[in-house]
Enzyme design. Sequence first.
Site, short mmCIF file in Angstrom:
data_model
loop_
_atom_site.label_atom_id
_atom_site.label_comp_id
_atom_site.label_asym_id
_atom_site.label_seq_id
_atom_site.Cartn_x
_atom_site.Cartn_y
_atom_site.Cartn_z
N GLY A 1 -9.25 -9.11 0.58
CA GLY A 1 -8.82 -10.01 1.66
C GLY A 1 -7.49 -10.68 1.39
O GLY A 1 -6.50 -10.04 1.12
N GLY B 1 -12.28 -4.85 2.03
CA GLY B 1 -13.73 -4.62 2.05
C GLY B 1 -14.22 -3.82 0.85
O GLY B 1 -15.30 -4.09 0.32
N ARG C 1 0.83 -1.22 0.00
CA ARG C 1 0.00 0.00 0.00
C ARG C 1 0.86 1.26 0.00
O ARG C 1 0.48 2.27 -0.61
CB ARG C 1 -0.95 -0.01 1.20
CG ARG C 1 -2.15 -0.92 0.99
CD ARG C 1 -3.09 -0.94 2.18
NE ARG C 1 -4.32 -1.64 1.85
CZ ARG C 1 -5.28 -1.93 2.71
NH1 ARG C 1 -5.16 -1.58 3.99
NH2 ARG C 1 -6.38 -2.56 2.32
N LYS D 1 -16.37 -18.79 3.77
CA LYS D 1 -17.79 -18.82 4.07
C LYS D 1 -18.69 -18.20 3.01
O LYS D 1 -18.42 -17.12 2.51
CB LYS D 1 -18.03 -18.07 5.38
CG LYS D 1 -17.46 -18.80 6.57
CD LYS D 1 -17.78 -18.03 7.83
CE LYS D 1 -17.39 -18.86 9.04
NZ LYS D 1 -17.61 -18.09 10.26
C1 3PG Z 1 -8.62 -1.79 4.98
O1 3PG Z 1 -7.57 -2.09 5.55
O2 3PG Z 1 -9.36 -2.63 4.45
C2 3PG Z 1 -8.97 -0.35 4.83
O3 3PG Z 1 -7.90 0.44 5.25
C3 3PG Z 1 -10.23 -0.03 5.56
O4 3PG Z 1 -10.07 -0.25 6.94
P1 3PG Z 1 -11.36 -0.47 7.83
O5 3PG Z 1 -11.92 -1.80 7.43
O6 3PG Z 1 -10.89 -0.44 9.26
O7 3PG Z 1 -12.32 0.65 7.53
MG MG Z 2 -10.97 -3.95 6.47
#
Ligand code: 3PG
Ligand code: MG
Length: 398
Positions: free
Chosen positions: A354, A377, A37, A197
Amino acid sequence: MNAFKTLDDADFAGQRVLVRVDLNVPMDNGAVSDATRIDRILPTIRHIAGQGGKVILLAHFGRPKGRDAKDSLKPIAAALAAHLGLPVAFADDCIGAAAGAAVAAMTNGDVLCLENTRFHPGEETNDPAFVAALAANGDAYVNDAFSTAHRAHASTEGLAHVLPAYAGRTMQAELEALDKALGKPVRPVMAIVGGAKVSTKLDLLGNLVSKVDVLAIGGGMANTFLSARGLDVGKSLCEHDLVATAREIEAKAKAAGCTILLPVDALAATEFKANPGHRVADVGDIEADEMILDAGPKSVEAVTARLQTMQTLVWNGPFGAFELEPFDTATVVVAKAAAALTKAGKLVSVAGGGDTVSAMNHAGVGEDLTYISTAGGAFLEWMEGKPLPGVEALKKSA
Ligand code: 3PG
Ligand code: MG
């Protein structure tokens, strides 16, 4: 024509530019253990600094409830400076006197990182007063954090409404790649969805079956589908309460003309550990004390054969328990096949979400797919077809 402004639409010389980045990087004993990142945001920082803009970085780390020293961005700012090859100043707060003084001390081309935005509750509530306090330090706003775009927070969404707003280079590349994969893909399109899952990926599977031509399901969630087809999956991970849902997804796929590919054979073992005794078994032939831990060779062959006939691939989640050898095999073989087709110019391949980045790196194809997203996410919500607040706000601002 982009639906949002990019760095090409701005001249940042002399401007204070608030740049939202994702510095939520994995840490191990106080050191950054995966800098992907960090490396992804360097082009945007270099572009703005090179133009003579003042780069003021906004980011979160972890999920603190209020100020918490263990979630400070300070060590990450130091790691960023090392990757950037430029000094990165640090301020102990992202608003107020500390931030104001640090910004006032900047000269053109400087880079400053402000402390974790989540130390203030107004970040997550997208409080207009907190947005205004952040905006007080900027003349323009750049969002280069696709991976936080599913959050409607002050620094990811609110700022785009109060300052001239631009997509950074990584945000732009990410959105262009995603558009090629699911927005306006060249058909046929295959999706590969793995992971443990079904319950965490219901919306995603529901959206994909209406968008793609072939959906290959792997990982633990495939067992739920096998069980729904009446097979006994032994001790395998399986959400028995979701078999009806799995049948609904199969029915929806059929109605939409989407072919679902499930494993036909598996690597099965009685113990969940690296290199246990294991065997190749057809999925109809799993013993009561066995677990399916990876897709087997016939399944891999079926997926890679199908892949040869595809133009586009979008991939989330591994086929097996890829962190344990030899249950990384299916993921690695299919990833290599996707990489080879991509290199030959025959496939547009996009992966993310993920575990997927580490699975692709483990397979040695980290550089060989069309695009690998570092988003977790946000990538999943995009695959679910949901509008991402951070992206929507950039479009409104254009
Ligand atoms: C992540 O690591 O997926 C993003 O930085 C978002 O983080 P968060 O899920 O804590 O909002
Ligand atoms: Mg996250």
